[in-house]
Scaffold this motif. Structure first.
Motif, PDB file in Angstrom:
ATOM      1  N   GLU A   1      -4.209  -6.693   5.224  1.00  0.00           N
ATOM      2  CA  GLU A   1      -3.311  -6.457   6.347  1.00  0.00           C
ATOM      3  C   GLU A   1      -2.050  -5.741   5.856  1.00  0.00           C
ATOM      4  OE1 GLU A   1      -0.890  -8.621   9.974  1.00  0.00           O
ATOM      5  OE2 GLU A   1      -1.606  -9.804   8.274  1.00  0.00           O
ATOM      6  N   ILE A   2      -1.565  -6.139   4.693  1.00  0.00           N
ATOM      7  CA  ILE A   2      -0.401  -5.466   4.115  1.00  0.00           C
ATOM      8  C   ILE A   2      -0.726  -3.997   3.836  1.00  0.00           C
ATOM      9  CG2 ILE A   2       1.052  -5.360   2.052  1.00  0.00           C
ATOM     10  CD1 ILE A   2       0.913  -8.423   1.979  1.00  0.00           C
ATOM     11  N   VAL A   3      -1.934  -3.726   3.346  1.00  0.00           N
ATOM     12  CA  VAL A   3      -2.357  -2.347   3.117  1.00  0.00           C
ATOM     13  C   VAL A   3      -2.287  -1.542   4.422  1.00  0.00           C
ATOM     14  CG1 VAL A   3      -4.330  -0.879   2.557  1.00  0.00           C
ATOM     15  CG2 VAL A   3      -3.795  -2.846   1.116  1.00  0.00           C
ATOM     16  N   ARG A   4      -2.857  -2.120   5.474  1.00  0.00           N
ATOM     17  CA  ARG A   4      -2.857  -1.401   6.754  1.00  0.00           C
ATOM     18  C   ARG A   4      -1.437  -1.139   7.247  1.00  0.00           C
ATOM     19  NH1 ARG A   4      -5.254  -4.388  11.888  1.00  0.00           N
ATOM     20  NH2 ARG A   4      -3.335  -5.570  11.484  1.00  0.00           N
TER      21      ARG A   4
ATOM     22  N   VAL B   1      -6.137   3.959   7.639  1.00  0.00           N
ATOM     23  CA  VAL B   1      -7.051   3.431   6.628  1.00  0.00           C
ATOM     24  C   VAL B   1      -8.281   2.858   7.320  1.00  0.00           C
ATOM     25  CG1 VAL B   1      -5.926   1.164   6.575  1.00  0.00           C
ATOM     26  CG2 VAL B   1      -7.271   1.916   4.596  1.00  0.00           C
ATOM     27  N   GLU B   2      -9.429   3.042   6.692  1.00  0.00           N
ATOM     28  CA  GLU B   2     -10.683   2.475   7.205  1.00  0.00           C
ATOM     29  C   GLU B   2     -11.613   2.176   6.036  1.00  0.00           C
ATOM     30  OE1 GLU B   2     -13.497   5.216   9.090  1.00  0.00           O
ATOM     31  OE2 GLU B   2     -12.002   6.798   8.770  1.00  0.00           O
ATOM     32  N   VAL B   3     -12.638   1.371   6.322  1.00  0.00           N
ATOM     33  CA  VAL B   3     -13.617   1.007   5.304  1.00  0.00           C
ATOM     34  C   VAL B   3     -14.903   1.783   5.555  1.00  0.00           C
ATOM     35  CG1 VAL B   3     -14.846  -0.872   4.156  1.00  0.00           C
ATOM     36  CG2 VAL B   3     -12.649  -1.315   5.255  1.00  0.00           C
ATOM     37  N   ARG B   4     -15.426   2.361   4.476  1.00  0.00           N
ATOM     38  CA  ARG B   4     -16.721   3.033   4.535  1.00  0.00           C
ATOM     39  C   ARG B   4     -17.601   2.500   3.417  1.00  0.00           C
ATOM     40  NH1 ARG B   4     -14.487   9.311   5.063  1.00  0.00           N
ATOM     41  NH2 ARG B   4     -13.188   8.976   6.943  1.00  0.00           N
TER      42      ARG B   4
END
Length: 593
Positions: free
Chosen positions: A560-563, A573-576
């Protein structure tokens, strides 16, 4: 002199009756008329014979010398019985009575015998005849009309087309054969006020007017619409009856399109949720919309009379004038100011005024702009400031009131470790370390929204390696894919983003994880990926939520801090799925430094 015997003449020839009782030898001028193509001449020598011949009809023009025929009495006798017959008076008589009769009894013309040489006199007589002959006149008129570039039409008394020129055919797409003889409604001629187009001619006639102007729509052969300005003249009629009309059209389609566009703009301005204004070069209102009246409480006439100073506070008005001056000095096209509007009731309304400079022929000609009520925006700003104050207070409590006892506990644990050997000491130390991580994450989430991001160009690869050395993962491996270049970012924030992504990989992919960092191919940004099990598609949004973790040692705040830190930079930011099936965290929207 030649004559048409037995009354026979070609159907398409103009019949000219020549009457002269005083001539003994043929007059060269009248004799020359017989050589003209399309003219048939018959000559008589008495007034009675002439009257009888005219009564028989089939005469297009009378050429006579009234001197030996009874003078103007003969002319009046002819005109009384044949009011529309063209007459050319060809005589040596220059009495005023003859000249007055010619002037007052058209169609008529005068030529004095003996003027000029024979050839010149012949040409002069023919010019007079040609001038009054209806067929010749019509041919001249038609030739003239065909040279006019504007569409021209003639309508008969019952509304049918009797003539259209080439320009009319080109404009409407109809050929002449289709139009002539048919009702004028074939081109759907309609006044812009909705009346049938032919009603205008009737109204002119009923008012006793001879000419007028009206805007009409014409339906073209291909189904289109042509907007025209119709200049209408009524045709002359000796019996005072409606005889029809002639019209000259001017295409105003482009003007009508501009008028419709202007109407649409005016509708937009009037219906706009914001106040809109136009100032002249002196700073006075030229135009305001209805929303300006609502905002200020003044009506349009008051605003136009007193100008912006009547509805802005003194401080805001000075700021407004200064901004215009700054725009002119810096050659900037637009700007904005915030301030307060003072209504007619004395209330203050917070506003933002946007200003755009207007130039005509390269010279400053005033300004246009928008006045927006920002009451809600200002309230939101104040509420955010209050929330930030509370968050700062909370951060202080977390930092001081929780960390102090934690530091005491860690110190006591170190003393205890020197005195006893217990299996419970290591779990207690890990618990205290986890608590310290949670406090640090909470402080980060609390404070990052209140701290301005200060990006500058950073060498990315050195920062990656420096951050990696702070991660507790002795068995983990970091690789860098290609040149990382530079990134415009806030250094401390970017360092924390990398640290949390590295820590996440170690915690969820295992202690011997391999982490790879690289720039995106075809996108602006970078990625951090691992060779672990990856993130299931159904969890790729959930991982960024507060408290989410699949590790017993995780705090649930790291991603959450990253986002939040990514968003603070204006990135996403997203996850792939990574190249080796692991998790790839992709940060996009990163501009080149």
């Amino acid at each position: 002199m030649s004559r048409v015997r037995d009354g026979a003449r070609p159907d398409d020839a103009d019949a000219v009756l020549h009457v002269d009782a005083g001539e003994r030898a043929p007059d060269p001028a009248t004799a020359a008329l017989s050589a003209r193509p399309g003219v048939a001449i018959e000559s008589l020598r008495s007034a009675n014979a002439a009257v009888d011949r005219l009564a028989a009809g089939d005469v297009d023009c009378l050429v006579c010398d009234p001197d030996d025929l009874g003078g103007t009495a003969f002319l009046c006798r002819v005109r009384g019985r044949h009011p529309g017959l063209p007459v050319v008076v060809y005589t040596r008589d220059t009495a005023d009575a003859v000249l007055d009769w010619v002037a007052e009894n058209g169609p008529a013309a005068y030529l004095r015998k003996g003027d000029g040489r024979g050839e010149e006199r012949s040409e002069a007589l023919w010019n007079r005849v040609e001038r009054v002959l209806p067929g010749a006149s019509l041919e001249r008129d038609e030739a003239l009309v065909e040279t006019i570039h504007d569409p021209v039409y003639v309508l008969g008394a019952t509304g049918e087309f009797t003539f259209v020129n080439d320009a009319f055919c080109a404009a409407t797409g109809y050929d002449r054969e289709t139009l002539v003889g048919r009702d004028g409604g074939v081109v759907e001629r309609t006044e812009l006020d909705g009346d049938d187009g032919r009603a205008f001619q009737r109204r002119l006639f009923e008012r006793g007017a001879r000419a007028g102007q009206v805007e009409v729509m014409l339906g073209t052969a291909d189904g289109g619409t042509l907007y025209c300005e119709d200049h209408v003249s009524l045709l002359p009629a000796p019996d005072a009856e409606f005889a029809g009309s002639v019209g000259v059209l001017r295409d105003i389609s482009a003007r009508k399109r501009r008028e419709r566009e202007l109407e649409r703009y005016e509708d937009v301005i009037e219906l706009a949720a914001d106040g809109m204004y136009m100032l002249d070069r002196s700073g006075a209102f030229d135009e305001v919309n209805s929303r300006m009246e609502t905002l200020t409480g003044y009506d349009e006439s008051e605003l136009l009379e007193f100008g912006p100073a009547t509805c802005l506070t003194e401080e805001t008005y000075d700021r407004f004038e200064s901004e215009i001056g700054a725009l002119l000095s810096a050659a900037r096209p637009w700007g904005s100011v915030e301030g307060d509007l003072e209504t007619a009731d004395g209330d203050l309304v917070p506003i933002e005024a946007r200003i755009t400079l207007v130039y005509r022929d390269g010279e400053f000609d005033g300004t246009v702009g928008i006045v927006r009520d920002i009451t809600e925006r200002r309230e939101r700003k104040r509420e955010l400031e209050r929330q930030n104050d509370r968050l700062e207070e909370f951060a202080g409590i977390v930092s001081h009131d929780l960390r102090n006892p934690l530091n005491v506990a860690e110190g006591r644990l170190e003393l205890l470790d020197d005195e006893v050997d217990s299996v419970h000491l290591a779990p207690a130390r890990r618990a205290l370390s986890r608590m310290d991580d949670i406090i640090e994450d909470v402080l980060t989430l609390t404070r990052h929204g209140t701290t301005d991001v200060s990006p500058h160009a950073l060498e990315f690869e050195p920062l990656v390696w420096e951050t990696w050395r702070t991660v507790d993962g002795p068995e983990a491996t970091l690789t860098v894919a290609g040149a990382l270049g530079t990134i415009p970012a806030d250094e401390s924030r970017l360092r924390r983003i990398l640290e949390n992504l590295f820590r996440n990989a170690v915690e969820h992919a295992g202690p011997d994880v391999t982490v790879r960092v690289g720039r995106l191919d075809g996108e602006s940004g970078f990625y951090v990926e691992d060779d672990g099990p990856g993130v299931p598609p159904g969890d790729r949004e959930t991982v960024f939520r507060t408290g989410y973790t699949s590790s017993a040692d995780g705090t649930g705040y790291g991603l959450e801090i990253v986002r939040e830190l990514v968003a603070a930079h204006g990135w996403a930011v997203e996850v792939r799925t990574g190249n080796e099936g692991g998790a790839r965290f992709v940060v996009t929207g990163v501009s080149e430094a």
